[in-house]
Structures are given as C-alpha cells and as structure tokens.
Design an enzyme around this catalytic site. Structure first.
Site, mmCIF file in Angstrom:
data_model
loop_
_atom_site.group_PDB
_atom_site.id
_atom_site.type_symbol
_atom_site.label_atom_id
_atom_site.label_comp_id
_atom_site.label_asym_id
_atom_site.label_seq_id
_atom_site.Cartn_x
_atom_site.Cartn_y
_atom_site.Cartn_z
ATOM 1 N N CYS A 42 0.840 -1.202 0.000
ATOM 2 C CA CYS A 42 0.000 0.000 0.000
ATOM 3 C C CYS A 42 0.878 1.256 0.000
ATOM 4 C CB CYS A 42 -0.916 0.002 1.229
ATOM 5 S SG CYS A 42 -2.071 1.409 1.250
ATOM 6 N N ASP A 44 0.387 3.768 1.705
ATOM 7 C CA ASP A 44 0.340 4.350 3.052
ATOM 8 C C ASP A 44 1.750 4.684 3.573
ATOM 9 O OD1 ASP A 44 0.142 4.528 6.019
ATOM 10 O OD2 ASP A 44 -1.934 3.929 5.673
ATOM 11 N N ARG A 46 2.875 4.883 6.347
ATOM 12 C CA ARG A 46 3.316 4.136 7.539
ATOM 13 C C ARG A 46 3.813 2.734 7.215
ATOM 14 N NH1 ARG A 46 -2.388 4.993 10.293
ATOM 15 N NH2 ARG A 46 -2.895 4.471 8.142
ATOM 16 N N HIS A 98 -2.150 -4.063 4.981
ATOM 17 C CA HIS A 98 -1.981 -3.645 6.376
ATOM 18 C C HIS A 98 -3.333 -3.368 7.002
ATOM 19 C CE1 HIS A 98 -2.661 0.798 5.845
ATOM 20 N NE2 HIS A 98 -2.431 0.463 4.593
ATOM 21 N N CYS A 101 -6.130 -0.012 6.827
ATOM 22 C CA CYS A 101 -5.901 0.563 5.496
ATOM 23 C C CYS A 101 -7.042 1.538 5.142
ATOM 24 C CB CYS A 101 -5.804 -0.540 4.455
ATOM 25 S SG CYS A 101 -5.448 0.065 2.796
HETATM 26 CO CO CO Z 1 -3.439 1.148 2.972
#
Ligand code: CO
Length: 196
Positions: A42, A44, A46, A98, A101
């Site tokens: 992803c 993301d 993080r 994750h 998400c």
């Molecule tokens: Co995500």
C-alpha cells in the site's frame, strides 16, 4: 516557500553514513540491481517496504498503490511484475496489506470521494464476493477481515497473471507470499503462500 532543504541535508548525511560503513556500497549498486524480492504494498506512508523488513537499497523491487491492488488490467502493476520476474528474476513476490488501510475502509462505506472511487471498486468487488463472510464477522473486525481478504485476492491475481503463469510453466523458482502488517505493533503476519 520551503525548498525542503532539510531533506537534502538528511540525504547527504545518510549517504555519508552508508559510505562510512561500506565504502564500496554505491559503486557496487551503481553497476546492477539484483533483488530477489518484489514487494507489492500500500502507498500508506506508515508502511515503507524496505524499512519494515530491514532491507537496504538494492534488495527489494517495489510497487505501491492505494490498498495494494493487483488489477488484471493495470499496466503499471503488471509491467512491474513482468520486469521483476523476467528481467530481474526475483524468486519471491510479496503482497503486503496492512490493518487500518484507509483505502479498504473507504471501500466499505458508501461515501463518495471522487476519482478514487473507481480504484476502490476493486475492493468493493471483494466485499461483494465475501458478503456472507463479512456479514458473519463482528462489525468492529470487518475492516481487518476485509484487509486480509484483499491480500488473499490480490495474491490470487498475481498468481493468475500471464507473467507468473509463464514463469511457472518454464519451471522458474517463484513463490508468492500474502502478508499483512500491523501499524499498531510494526509486525507482519503471514496469511498465505502460493507455489506452482
Ligand atoms: Co493502505
């Protein structure tokens, strides 16, 4: 306006530090990349691929998009898989989702977000396929379960891709791994593994 000079400074410090520990590092990497792993994860912020599996530059080929989707018609993702398998000859493809998400969460509600809704339809399709499973899951766990189902489905899409099918037909060593990462504790859990 900021020129992000602090990042340029951090970069030069990082490069100096790497060189100090391994003087030949950049020289060696400049000649070729030989990663054994393709990471599909992803976008993301993080979930930075190299960092969470402790690998330095040169060790992992990376493709990231919102909600780690592997769509059958996404030429971007498929080209990455193609190059990784046929040119770099990676031996492992990891699809790592994750928990928490945002893409998966957004696909679960009926709100409209604009352009991204089209992308999130890939996830909505999965929630339709697994409507019964999700309906039988306690409400507070549904998003997590859909994150896991999404990893499994995207891994299947990798397995079904022409590139991976061909690689297996040719007897290439290639294993697919479905993982999920928890932002809360920084740990990865294995969900699924697919071999030829
Ligand atoms: Co995500």
């Amino acid at each position: 306006m900021s020129d992000l000079d602090h990042l340029i400074k951090q970069n030069s410090e990082w490069a100096a530090n790497v060189k100090q520990q391994d003087p030949d590092f950049f020289n060696r990497l400049s000649k070729q990349q030989k990663p054994k792993i393709l990471w599909i994860g992803c976008s993301d912020s993080r979930v930075p691929a190299n960092q969470i599996i402790g690998l330095p530059p040169g060790e992992v080929f990376v493709h990231r998009n919102i909600a780690n989707v592997v769509a059958h018609s996404d030429l971007n993702c498929l080209s990455v898989v193609h190059y990784a398998v046929e040119v770099l000859a990676v031996e492992h493809i990891i699809v790592c989702g994750h928990y928490g998400c945002g893409g998966v969460a957004a696909a679960m509600d009926d709100a409209q977000y604009g352009l991204i809704d089209n992308w999130l339809h890939h996830i909505k399709d999965i929630s339709r396929i697994y409507a019964e499973t999700l309906a039988n899951t306690p409400k507070e766990k549904r998003a997590d379960v859909l994150c896991e189902l999404n990893v499994r489905e995207q891994l299947k899409n990798v397995a079904e891709s022409s590139v991976v099918k061909k690689a297996w037909e040719q007897g290439k060593e290639l294993t697919l791994h479905g993982w999920i990462y928890s932002i809360k504790d920084g740990l990865i859990r294995k969900l699924e593994r697919i071999e030829k």
